[in-house]
Enzyme design. Structure first.
Site, PDB file in Angstrom:
ATOM      1  CE  LYS A   1     -33.902  50.375  -0.081  1.00 52.81           C
ATOM      2  NZ  LYS A   1     -33.844  50.072  -1.520  1.00 52.81           N
ATOM      3  CB  SER A   2     -40.351  49.037  -1.856  1.00 56.00           C
ATOM      4  OG  SER A   2     -39.141  48.372  -2.138  1.00 56.00           O
TER       5      SER A   2
ATOM      6  NE  ARG B   1     -27.645  43.240  -2.599  1.00 58.49           N
ATOM      7  CZ  ARG B   1     -28.735  43.976  -2.391  1.00 58.49           C
ATOM      8  NH1 ARG B   1     -29.938  43.444  -2.561  1.00 58.49           N
ATOM      9  NH2 ARG B   1     -28.627  45.241  -2.004  1.00 58.49           N
TER      10      ARG B   1
ATOM     11  CG  ASP C   1     -34.040  43.312  -1.997  1.00 62.41           C
ATOM     12  OD1 ASP C   1     -34.738  44.345  -1.942  1.00 62.41           O
ATOM     13  OD2 ASP C   1     -33.330  43.036  -2.998  1.00 62.41           O
TER      14      ASP C   1
ATOM     15  NE  ARG D   1     -32.001  45.254   0.599  1.00 66.73           N
ATOM     16  CZ  ARG D   1     -32.810  45.925   1.432  1.00 66.73           C
ATOM     17  NH1 ARG D   1     -32.755  45.671   2.730  1.00 66.73           N
ATOM     18  NH2 ARG D   1     -33.643  46.839   0.985  1.00 66.73           N
TER      19      ARG D   1
ATOM     20  N   GLY E   1     -31.616  52.074  -7.481  1.00 69.08           N
ATOM     21  CA  GLY E   1     -32.159  51.476  -8.699  1.00 69.08           C
ATOM     22  C   GLY E   1     -33.630  51.805  -8.873  1.00 69.08           C
TER      23      GLY E   1
ATOM     24  NE  ARG F   1     -43.888  49.877  -5.699  1.00 65.76           N
ATOM     25  CZ  ARG F   1     -42.645  49.479  -5.750  1.00 65.76           C
ATOM     26  NH1 ARG F   1     -41.729  50.029  -4.943  1.00 65.76           N
ATOM     27  NH2 ARG F   1     -42.256  48.560  -6.613  1.00 65.76           N
TER      28      ARG F   1
HETATM   29  O1  S3P Z   1     -39.666  47.750  -6.843  1.00 65.52           O
HETATM   30  C1  S3P Z   1     -38.969  47.799  -5.801  1.00 65.52           C
HETATM   31  O2  S3P Z   1     -39.199  48.567  -4.853  1.00 65.52           O
HETATM   32  C2  S3P Z   1     -37.843  46.826  -5.672  1.00 65.52           C
HETATM   33  C3  S3P Z   1     -37.816  45.717  -6.474  1.00 65.52           C
HETATM   34  C4  S3P Z   1     -36.770  44.674  -6.388  1.00 65.52           C
HETATM   35  O3  S3P Z   1     -35.895  44.808  -7.486  1.00 65.52           O
HETATM   36  P1  S3P Z   1     -36.026  43.897  -8.814  1.00 65.52           P
HETATM   37  O4  S3P Z   1     -37.438  44.005  -9.287  1.00 65.52           O
HETATM   38  O5  S3P Z   1     -35.034  44.534  -9.730  1.00 65.52           O
HETATM   39  O6  S3P Z   1     -35.672  42.482  -8.399  1.00 65.52           O
HETATM   40  C5  S3P Z   1     -35.945  44.777  -5.100  1.00 65.52           C
HETATM   41  O7  S3P Z   1     -34.724  44.023  -5.230  1.00 65.52           O
HETATM   42  C6  S3P Z   1     -35.609  46.205  -4.775  1.00 65.52           C
HETATM   43  O8  S3P Z   1     -34.886  46.269  -3.543  1.00 65.52           O
HETATM   44  C7  S3P Z   1     -36.834  47.087  -4.643  1.00 65.52           C
HETATM   45  C1  PEP Z   2     -31.579  46.494  -4.689  1.00 62.61           C
HETATM   46  C2  PEP Z   2     -32.086  47.309  -3.783  1.00 62.61           C
HETATM   47  O1  PEP Z   2     -32.712  48.517  -4.077  1.00 62.61           O
HETATM   48  P1  PEP Z   2     -32.634  49.288  -5.491  1.00 62.61           P
HETATM   49  O2  PEP Z   2     -32.920  48.282  -6.576  1.00 62.61           O
HETATM   50  O3  PEP Z   2     -33.699  50.339  -5.379  1.00 62.61           O
HETATM   51  O4  PEP Z   2     -31.245  49.863  -5.631  1.00 62.61           O
HETATM   52  C3  PEP Z   2     -32.040  46.990  -2.338  1.00 62.61           C
HETATM   53  O5  PEP Z   2     -32.549  47.830  -1.539  1.00 62.61           O
HETATM   54  O6  PEP Z   2     -31.512  45.922  -1.965  1.00 62.61           O
END
Ligand code: S3P
Ligand code: PEP
Length: 422
Positions: free
Chosen positions: A20-21, A336, A305, A378, A90, A25
């Site tokens: 997903k990340s 969480r 995560d 999750r 997010g 990007r």
């Molecule tokens: O940059 C990213 O893709 C992510 C960063 C992380 O968040 P944080 O940097 O807020 O911990 C992670 O928890 C999220 O699922 C994805």
């Molecule tokens: C926190 C997560 O993603 P995001 O921050 O993009 O909502 C996640 O996938 O657990």
């Protein structure tokens, strides 16, 4: 809606979903590059759709080509609407907020009820210090931003979310004066910054690391279109590995790791510390689990995560699991730490909640329960797996899996899980 689960034993083959990340990007960077990029093997999910919609709103052409997409962008943002709905994502709202500061129109960014609780203020403060005008709802979405920022030097705290830093980094090459980025205090989720820098390089942009995780210099540059193949997602893999440990080691997991940094690769070391033997042969992962797992003390600052997938392993440990240094897990789709503490206690796990983590002890009195995942994808998946180990459980909000693993339920059923949607 709820789902009901019974004791299950799994076996067979399963493919790990795409990352997903990296999908986020690749779409954002391709949208900032001129001409056409091809992104192969993307994760199609609620969160990545939010990013696709945000980029389409910036005037970017995104087309489906089977499992791939093409992203064709122009050199200047052409806003289709002044409102971006990032749904539950997010990552989407943080990166899209920084990109929105490139436009001189006022753009409102919002999301669902969960996203409206996610912190945004450190990013807004940084953008305002660069000349943007921002507003928020007590530091949370809906927020608004209007540019046009030209760059310069900025400072931002790193203790809440690395996404604020990734958002500024990704936007920086488009700024007339580039960006000098100073990170204040400790930085959480560091590997996601490495992922961002790795991806920016894939799209032709260099980031100068003056001091790792403290200071970066990003001159004005042009992103270059490219073709990129999304690797598997270790965050989803962690849940599959926990399922194999708890529900049956005759599960083989197909992955395509690639060579890019992933925070949640840490799951491999953590499982091995707990006594699990993991083998990877030609992109297929297999595990061997002891009857009882050792516990351990795990600093999850870099991989927040993983907390759900690791916490449920307390069901099979002979010693405590201590998770620490991960207070930022409280700022995700849910708090969480609090939800895991509350819900795993219902199963009979002895839980001690701390400000920055959890201490989890197994017990001889495990019992089925009605678990509330609070619509956190999750947590739903982790509680499902826990429920199939204990038996006789219900878990709320199965639809939440659309966020990161849309076919989770059908795939788990296919390998033997007794999951029933009410
Ligand atoms: O940059 C990213 O893709 C992510 C960063 C992380 O968040 P944080 O940097 O807020 O911990 C992670 O928890 C999220 O699922 C994805
Ligand atoms: C926190 C997560 O993603 P995001 O921050 O993009 O909502 C996640 O996938 O657990």
């Amino acid at each position: 809606m709820n789902c009901r689960v019974e004791k299950s034993e799994i076996s067979g083959k399963i493919a790990c979903p795409s990352n997903k990340s990296y999908t986020h990007r690749a779409i954002f960077l391709a949208s900032l590059a001129i001409d056409k990029s091809i992104i192969k093997n993307i994760l199609r999910s609620g969160d990545t759709n939010a990013t696709i919609n945000a980029c389409k709103n910036f005037g970017v052409e995104i087309k489906d080509v089977g499992d791939d997409i093409t992203v064709t962008s122009a050199s200047v943002l052409k806003l289709h609407s002044n409102t971006i709905d990032a749904a539950n994502s997010g990552t989407t709202i943080r990166i899209a907020t920084a990109i929105s500061a490139l436009a001189n129109d006022k753009i409102v960014l919002t999301g669902d009820s969960s996203l409206k609780k996610r912190p945004m203020q450190p990013l807004l403060d940084a953008l305002e210090s660069l000349g943007a005008k921002c507003s928020s709802s007590n530091g949370n979405p809906p927020i608004s931003v209007s540019g046009t920022i030209k760059g310069g030097e900025v400072k931002i705290p790193g203790n809440i979310s690395s996404q604020f830093i990734s958002a500024l980094m990704i936007t920086a090459p488009k700024l007339e004066n580039g960006l000098i980025l100073n990170i204040q205090g400790k930085l959480v989720s560091k590997p996601y910054i490495d992922a961002t820098i790795t991806m920016m390089k894939k799209f032709g942009v260099e980031v100068e690391t003056k001091t790792p995780y403290k200071k970066y210099i990003i001159p004005k540059q042009n992103y270059k279109s490219t073709t990129f193949v999304i690797p598997s997602d270790f965050s989803s893999l962690a849940l599959l590995l926990s399922a194999a440990v708890l529900l049956g080691e005759n599960l083989t997991i197909q992955i395509s790791t690639g060579s890019m940094p992933q925070a949640d690769e840490a799951i491999i070391d953590i499982l091995e510390i707990m006594g699990v033997v993991i083998t990877l042969d030609k992109n297929v992962i297999k595990i061997k689990s002891p009857e009882k797992l050792d516990g351990g003390k795990f600093d999850l600052s870099n991989s927040p995560d993983l907390i759900p997938a690791i916490a449920i392993l307390a069901l099979k440990t002979s010693k405590p699991i201590e998770i620490f240094n991960v207070e930022h897990a409280r700022y995700k789709e849910t708090d969480r730490i609090a939800v895991i503490a509350r819900e795993l206690a219902k199963l009979g796990i002895k839980v001690k909640e701390k400000k920055d983590g959890l201490v989890l002890n197994n017990s001889d009195n495990l019992t089925g329960a009605d678990l509330n995942s609070e619509n956190d994808h999750r947590l739903f998946m982790a509680f499902c797996i826990a429920g199939m180990y204990v038996g006789n459980c219900t878990i709320s909000d199965p639809e939440s899996v659309k966020i990161s693993y849309p076919n989770f339920i059908s795939e788990m059923k296919r390998i033997g899980c007794k999951i029933f949607l009410d």
